[in-house]
Design an enzyme around this catalytic site. Sequence first.
Site: not given
Length: 342
Positions: A12, A87-88, A159, A287
């Site tokens: 971006t 950023t992804d 993110k 668990y």
Amino acid sequence: MKRVLVLTTGGTILSFQTTEGLKPGNEDVTGLLHEKLLKLSGEYEIEVEAVFYKDSSNIVPQDWYIVKDSIQRSIDKYDGIVILHGTDTMSYSAAMLSFLFAGVNKAIILTGSQIPLSCQDSDGGKNLRDAVIAAGDSRLKGVFVVFHDKVINGTRAYKRSSINKDAYISCNYPYVGVIKDYKLFITQEYSDMREKGCRTELSIGELKKKDIPKIFVLKMVPGIEASLIDYILKEGYQGVIIEGYGLGGMPVDNKELMAKIDLLAGKKIPVIMATQCVYDGVNLDTYEVGMTAKKNGILSAYDMTTEAVYTKLMWGISCTDSYEELVKLLQTNLCGELAVKY
């Protein structure tokens, strides 16, 4: 004067509006970058080199090695490296580069923006300047993400927002530092963590295999089909990460699923339990569902992020042919990715 190399990969931050939407352009952005860095011109000598032009959604593992080669060719000539990235998938790239450059004695900084650098309200200019400041700081050694004033360990960046400019958090680990008024302040929490952090005695060698391992990420959902394991085996995946529930839960009552996972363990295909939760990590000793998974040979990711586990497993398989050595590697802290072992 400190010398910093800025490597551009798209994202971006270097996108422009087209008829198909925002898209990284292959035009020369050197002038635009230097314009945004004018305030640092008296203290830093900055050079720009294009690696490729991609929306980071299109990043593939081969691209990490292209970036690695670009860094290796130049790192001795500079005080630090900045990588402009979308950023992804920045968390994945930062994590993989952390392992590829484990033990590096300079700063390798990834940054980007939520709004293109060419836009008036972009966060890219500040993130770029902060990244250069961090890259030139001799106190930082390793790979980091710099975003919205914060410095984050490369294996801990997550993110959390698709729009907000404060997009990244440090997951299960202290922030490395903050940048204010063009100065980097290292946090006391990070200094303390580094001081008490485990020291690895493992020898981290060169990658032994040229082929990039295939890793499958299997997210647990109610009613998951056991036949997915058949697909994993058929397609020759060399490692599996399970994104389980909570502390590492999975449907152990699904006997067919568990039997097929046993097949993976029998073939010495590593299966690692991560969690769908953002914070706190995995504990397979709490668990019954977790303890059963552990008995079936599933390893714990502990407090590592999925991005860190994915890239560490891919990198680790490329480093060793021994399953036992791989397990030891996965369960050893190398660059801040693993802080808590339950």
